[in-house]
Motif scaffolding. Structure first.
Motif, short mmCIF file in Angstrom:
data_model
loop_
_atom_site.label_atom_id
_atom_site.label_comp_id
_atom_site.label_asym_id
_atom_site.label_seq_id
_atom_site.Cartn_x
_atom_site.Cartn_y
_atom_site.Cartn_z
N PHE A 134 0.83 -1.20 0.00
CA PHE A 134 0.00 0.00 0.00
C PHE A 134 0.86 1.25 0.00
N ALA A 135 1.89 1.28 0.85
CA ALA A 135 2.76 2.45 0.92
C ALA A 135 3.48 2.68 -0.41
N SER A 136 3.94 1.61 -1.04
CA SER A 136 4.62 1.74 -2.34
C SER A 136 3.68 2.31 -3.39
N LEU A 137 2.44 1.80 -3.42
CA LEU A 137 1.46 2.31 -4.39
C LEU A 137 1.12 3.77 -4.09
N ALA A 138 0.95 4.11 -2.81
CA ALA A 138 0.62 5.49 -2.45
C ALA A 138 1.76 6.44 -2.83
N VAL A 139 3.00 6.04 -2.61
CA VAL A 139 4.15 6.88 -2.98
C VAL A 139 4.22 7.02 -4.49
N PHE A 140 4.03 5.91 -5.22
CA PHE A 140 4.05 5.96 -6.68
C PHE A 140 2.97 6.92 -7.20
N LEU A 141 1.75 6.81 -6.67
CA LEU A 141 0.67 7.68 -7.12
C LEU A 141 0.89 9.13 -6.68
N SER A 142 1.57 9.33 -5.56
CA SER A 142 1.90 10.69 -5.13
C SER A 142 2.91 11.33 -6.08
N ILE A 143 3.89 10.55 -6.49
CA ILE A 143 4.90 11.06 -7.43
C ILE A 143 4.25 11.40 -8.77
N THR A 144 3.39 10.52 -9.26
CA THR A 144 2.74 10.80 -10.54
C THR A 144 1.75 11.97 -10.42
N ALA A 145 1.12 12.13 -9.25
CA ALA A 145 0.23 13.28 -9.04
C ALA A 145 1.04 14.57 -9.07
N HIS A 146 2.21 14.56 -8.48
CA HIS A 146 3.05 15.76 -8.49
C HIS A 146 3.52 16.08 -9.91
N ILE A 147 3.89 15.04 -10.66
CA ILE A 147 4.29 15.25 -12.05
C ILE A 147 3.14 15.88 -12.85
N ALA A 148 1.93 15.35 -12.65
CA ALA A 148 0.76 15.86 -13.37
C ALA A 148 0.47 17.31 -12.98
N ALA A 149 0.49 17.60 -11.70
CA ALA A 149 0.20 18.96 -11.24
C ALA A 149 1.25 19.95 -11.73
N ARG A 150 2.51 19.55 -11.70
CA ARG A 150 3.57 20.44 -12.20
C ARG A 150 3.45 20.65 -13.69
N ASN A 151 3.03 19.61 -14.40
CA ASN A 151 2.87 19.72 -15.85
C ASN A 151 1.80 20.75 -16.21
N VAL A 152 0.71 20.77 -15.43
CA VAL A 152 -0.41 21.66 -15.75
C VAL A 152 -0.26 23.03 -15.07
N LEU A 153 0.12 23.04 -13.79
CA LEU A 153 0.09 24.27 -12.99
C LEU A 153 1.43 24.97 -12.84
N GLY A 154 2.50 24.29 -13.15
CA GLY A 154 3.82 24.87 -12.93
C GLY A 154 4.34 24.48 -11.55
N ASP A 155 4.91 25.43 -10.84
CA ASP A 155 5.51 25.15 -9.54
C ASP A 155 4.42 24.99 -8.47
N VAL A 156 4.30 23.78 -7.91
CA VAL A 156 3.31 23.49 -6.87
C VAL A 156 4.00 22.79 -5.71
N PRO A 157 3.46 22.91 -4.50
CA PRO A 157 4.08 22.24 -3.36
C PRO A 157 3.92 20.72 -3.46
N VAL A 158 4.98 20.00 -3.14
CA VAL A 158 4.96 18.54 -3.23
C VAL A 158 4.09 17.92 -2.14
N ARG A 159 3.88 18.63 -1.04
CA ARG A 159 3.09 18.06 0.06
C ARG A 159 1.65 17.77 -0.36
N ASN A 160 1.12 18.54 -1.30
CA ASN A 160 -0.24 18.27 -1.79
C ASN A 160 -0.31 16.92 -2.48
N ALA A 161 0.71 16.58 -3.24
CA ALA A 161 0.73 15.30 -3.96
C ALA A 161 0.75 14.13 -2.99
N PHE A 162 1.39 14.29 -1.84
CA PHE A 162 1.45 13.19 -0.87
C PHE A 162 0.15 13.04 -0.09
#
Length: 127
Positions: A19-47
């Motif tokens: 579960f932790a591995s999947l959550a971290v993987f999805l957090s990383i991909t969420a951060h990549i997606a948010a940065r792709n669309v919004l630019g500079d965003v805090p990483v804590r939101n993705a986690f």
């Protein structure tokens, strides 16, 4: 051959680690997606975003192993909750949140496919 840090399948430690591995993987991909669309965003939101679809995925995998319609409903629920989490954490319009959710899904599928392929190649290497 088992790895030194590998636990017995089905134990609480193995389940929590998966579960932790999947959550971290999805957090990383969420951060990549948010940065792709919004630019500079805090990483804590993705986690905070990552564990939401991971929890839905775990619940669906646990209770609906062979029921295909439930699996698709679980995917829809995971995407919907992912979009809600993105909407509230990044404070964007519903349309932009849906776009970020779509990008999150695409990045997760692409990166997951690449990582799975790399693991399959490594495991099939002659020993």
């Amino acid at each position: 051959m088992s790895l030194p840090l590998q636990s017995t399948p089905g134990t609480p430690l193995a389940i929590a680690g998966t579960f932790a591995s999947l959550a971290v993987f999805l957090s990383i991909t969420a951060h990549i997606a948010a940065r792709n669309v919004l630019g500079d965003v805090p990483v804590r939101n993705a986690f905070v975003v990552g564990p939401v679809p991971a929890a839905v995925s775990f619940l669906v995998a646990t209770f609906a192993r062979t029921n295909t319609p439930v699996l698709f409903l679980g995917l829809g629920l995971a995407l919907a909750l992912d979009g809600v989490a993105i909407h509230y954490l990044y404070d964007r319009t519903p349309r932009l949140s849906a776009y970020i959710t779509l990008i999150h899904f695409v990045v997760s599928v692409i990166l997951g496919t690449v990582l799975f392929g790399i693991l399959a190649i490594i495991q099939s290497a002659p020993g």
